[in-house]
Design a protein around this motif. Structure first.
Motif, short mmCIF file in Angstrom:
data_model
loop_
_atom_site.label_atom_id
_atom_site.label_comp_id
_atom_site.label_asym_id
_atom_site.label_seq_id
_atom_site.Cartn_x
_atom_site.Cartn_y
_atom_site.Cartn_z
N ARG A 1 36.43 36.29 42.85
CA ARG A 1 35.81 37.21 43.80
C ARG A 1 36.44 36.96 45.17
O ARG A 1 36.56 35.82 45.60
N VAL A 2 36.84 38.03 45.83
CA VAL A 2 37.43 37.93 47.16
C VAL A 2 36.30 37.77 48.17
O VAL A 2 35.43 38.62 48.27
N ASN B 1 35.83 42.41 46.06
CA ASN B 1 36.59 42.81 44.87
C ASN B 1 36.66 41.66 43.87
O ASN B 1 36.62 40.49 44.25
N LEU B 2 36.78 42.00 42.61
CA LEU B 2 37.02 41.03 41.54
C LEU B 2 38.47 41.15 41.11
O LEU B 2 38.97 42.25 40.90
N ILE B 3 39.14 39.99 40.97
CA ILE B 3 40.55 39.95 40.60
C ILE B 3 40.70 39.03 39.40
O ILE B 3 40.11 37.95 39.37
N GLU B 4 41.49 39.46 38.41
CA GLU B 4 41.79 38.61 37.27
C GLU B 4 43.15 37.97 37.49
O GLU B 4 44.13 38.66 37.73
N CYS B 5 43.20 36.63 37.44
CA CYS B 5 44.44 35.90 37.62
C CYS B 5 44.37 34.63 36.78
O CYS B 5 43.36 33.92 36.83
N GLU B 6 45.41 34.37 36.02
CA GLU B 6 45.49 33.18 35.17
C GLU B 6 44.29 33.09 34.22
O GLU B 6 43.68 32.04 34.05
N SER C 1 40.61 34.54 50.75
CA SER C 1 39.70 33.45 50.45
C SER C 1 39.00 33.84 49.15
O SER C 1 38.31 34.85 49.10
N LEU C 2 39.20 33.05 48.08
CA LEU C 2 38.70 33.40 46.74
C LEU C 2 37.69 32.38 46.25
O LEU C 2 37.74 31.21 46.60
N ARG C 3 36.81 32.85 45.37
CA ARG C 3 35.87 31.95 44.68
C ARG C 3 35.90 32.32 43.20
O ARG C 3 35.84 33.49 42.85
N SER C 4 35.96 31.30 42.36
CA SER C 4 35.98 31.53 40.92
C SER C 4 34.61 31.96 40.43
O SER C 4 33.59 31.42 40.86
N CYS C 5 34.60 32.95 39.55
CA CYS C 5 33.37 33.40 38.90
C CYS C 5 33.34 32.84 37.49
O CYS C 5 34.36 32.65 36.86
#
Length: 45
Positions: A23-24, A13-18, A39-43
């Motif tokens: 990407r999860v 999933n893609l999540i928008e935060c700040e 566990s997230l990675r910035s796109c």
């Protein structure tokens, strides 16, 4: 920004935060814990 239920979050999933897109990579829902461990990675946006 729309709110997402914790139970709906899955790997990929893609999540928008700040104002960034994340990407999860991994998502673990513990039975006794209300919040998932992510566990997230910035796109690049």
């Amino acid at each position: 920004m729309a709110k997402v239920l914790a139970a709906e979050i899955r790997a990929g999933n893609l999540i928008e935060c700040e104002k960034r897109i994340w990407r999860v990579l991994k998502c673990y829902h513990a039975p006794a814990n209300r919040h998932p461990q992510l566990s997230l990675r910035s796109c690049v946006s």
